[in-house]
Design a protein around this motif. Structure first.
Motif: not given
Lengths: 109, 255
Positions: B83, B86-87, B145-148
């Motif tokens: 994750m 990817a972020t 916004a991507a909940k991360m």
């Protein structure tokens, strides 16, 4: 005893989501959880894998309803875009809590 | 005796009576040869197969629970890392860059009106602070916004790779200012900012390092161009490149 071991090998832990337990599929779902959408090539370079490998695993996830795939054209180049579905996000959350439960059980015992 | 002779007769098939005493003498001299021909004792030790090792299972049976626990930890770690990667991959906010580009264009316009170098420098330092705030805010918003809300991973990567060249740029700016070589400052800034973007964008989408290379090329060109073009180079680099690549990133990678 043999029988017990055989069934255990098939189901390492009861209730475990086999669809995202596999490394590559877990990686795809995790990467998509952190992004709105990712293209096939983005995922390929992120996972550091081949076209064939990624497409097979992505299709399995798609069949399971965890990710959604949209194909379009950008100019003349085909563009495949993947998104995580609600079911996929829930599956990842369940998987995470499952792993946490296993760890907690070990710590307590 | 008989055997000995046979061994020698291997070399000399026809033995006459005259040759016999000679052969006996040979036998005595080459008695050690018997060891090899007849008994093969030194070789036999090599031929013996050592006793087999005890048989045991490759995977010990009773180690399954800790392995499961470790695997669970490993899985969690893997999810986290993927994750984060990817972020970082698309964590650069395109619209944030567009906003930075617009403020840079404004800064270029204001700085061009300054009569003294100190005023020019002050405008650009203020612009740098504004750009930093915009970048931080927009990346944070995109991550949320991507909940991360994981500013630790990707944010740190960008900060660490950008801050050394900016720090170096600040020091060299002072040196050049003291030496009176203020004309070289725009080229230096573009060049150093470009190197930071290239190294920081290595893990990101390919548009980011390409933007860094464009900055470096522009910086190199600014050194060669006459001093009067300095503001145009600043506007084209910090304004134009940010806006163009910002739009590309925002279109392709959502925001």
């Amino acid at each position: 005893m043999q029988e017990v071991r055989a069934t255990r090998a098939k189901h390492p832990a009861p209730g475990l989501d086999r669809l995202i337990h596999e490394r590559m599929r877990l990686g795809i779902v995790s990467a998509l959880a952190a992004n709105e959408a990712l293209t096939f090539n983005d995922l390929k370079s992120l996972m550091n894998t081949t076209d064939g490998n990624l497409s097979v695993h992505a299709r399995k996830l798609e069949e399971g309803g965890y990710i959604a795939c949209t194909k379009s054209f950008e100019g003349r180049l085909p563009k495949t875009e993947y998104k995580l579905t609600v079911a996929g996000r829930r599956a990842l959350e369940n998987y995470l809590s499952h792993m946490e439960t296993i760890i907690h059980q070990m710590r307590n015992s | 005796m008989n055997l000995t002779r046979r061994s020698v007769s291997f070399f000399q098939p026809e033995i006459t009576n005259i040759q016999l005493p000679l052969l006996v003498a040979l036998d005595q001299k080459f008695a050690w040869w018997l060891c090899f021909v007849k008994y093969l004792t030194p070789f036999q030790t090599f031929g013996i197969i050592p006793p087999m090792g005890s048989i045991h299972l490759v995977v010990p049976q009773n180690e399954e629970p800790p392995a499961l626990h470790e695997r669970a930890m490993d899985n969690l770690q893997y999810i986290r890392e993927t994750m984060e990667r990817a972020t970082a991959f698309t964590g650069i906010s395109g619209w944030g860059q567009v906003a930075i580009g617009i403020t840079a264009l404004a800064a270029a316009f204001i700085s061009a009106q300054q009569k003294f170098f100190k005023g020019w420098l002050a405008v650009w330092v203020a612009e740098a602070v504004i750009a930093l705030l915009i970048a931080g805010w927009s990346m944070d918003r995109k991550a949320r916004a991507a909940k991360m809300p994981l500013l630790s991973g990707p944010g740190r990567k960008v900060a660490f790779s950008l801050s050394p060249p900016i720090f170096a740029g600040g020091i060299v700016t002072l040196v050049l200012y003291r030496a009176g070589l203020t004309n070289a400052i725009p080229g230096l800034w573009l060049l150093l900012y470009g190197t930071g973007v290239v190294t920081g964008g290595m893990f990101s989408v390919s548009a980011v390092p390409i933007m860094g290379l464009c900055f470096m090329a522009l910086g190199a060109a600014a050194f060669l161009a006459p001093a009067g073009f300095a503001n145009w180079f600043m506007a084209a680099g910090f304004g134009g490149l940010h806006i163009v690549f910002g739009v590309i990133i925002a279109r392709r990678y959502g925001g």
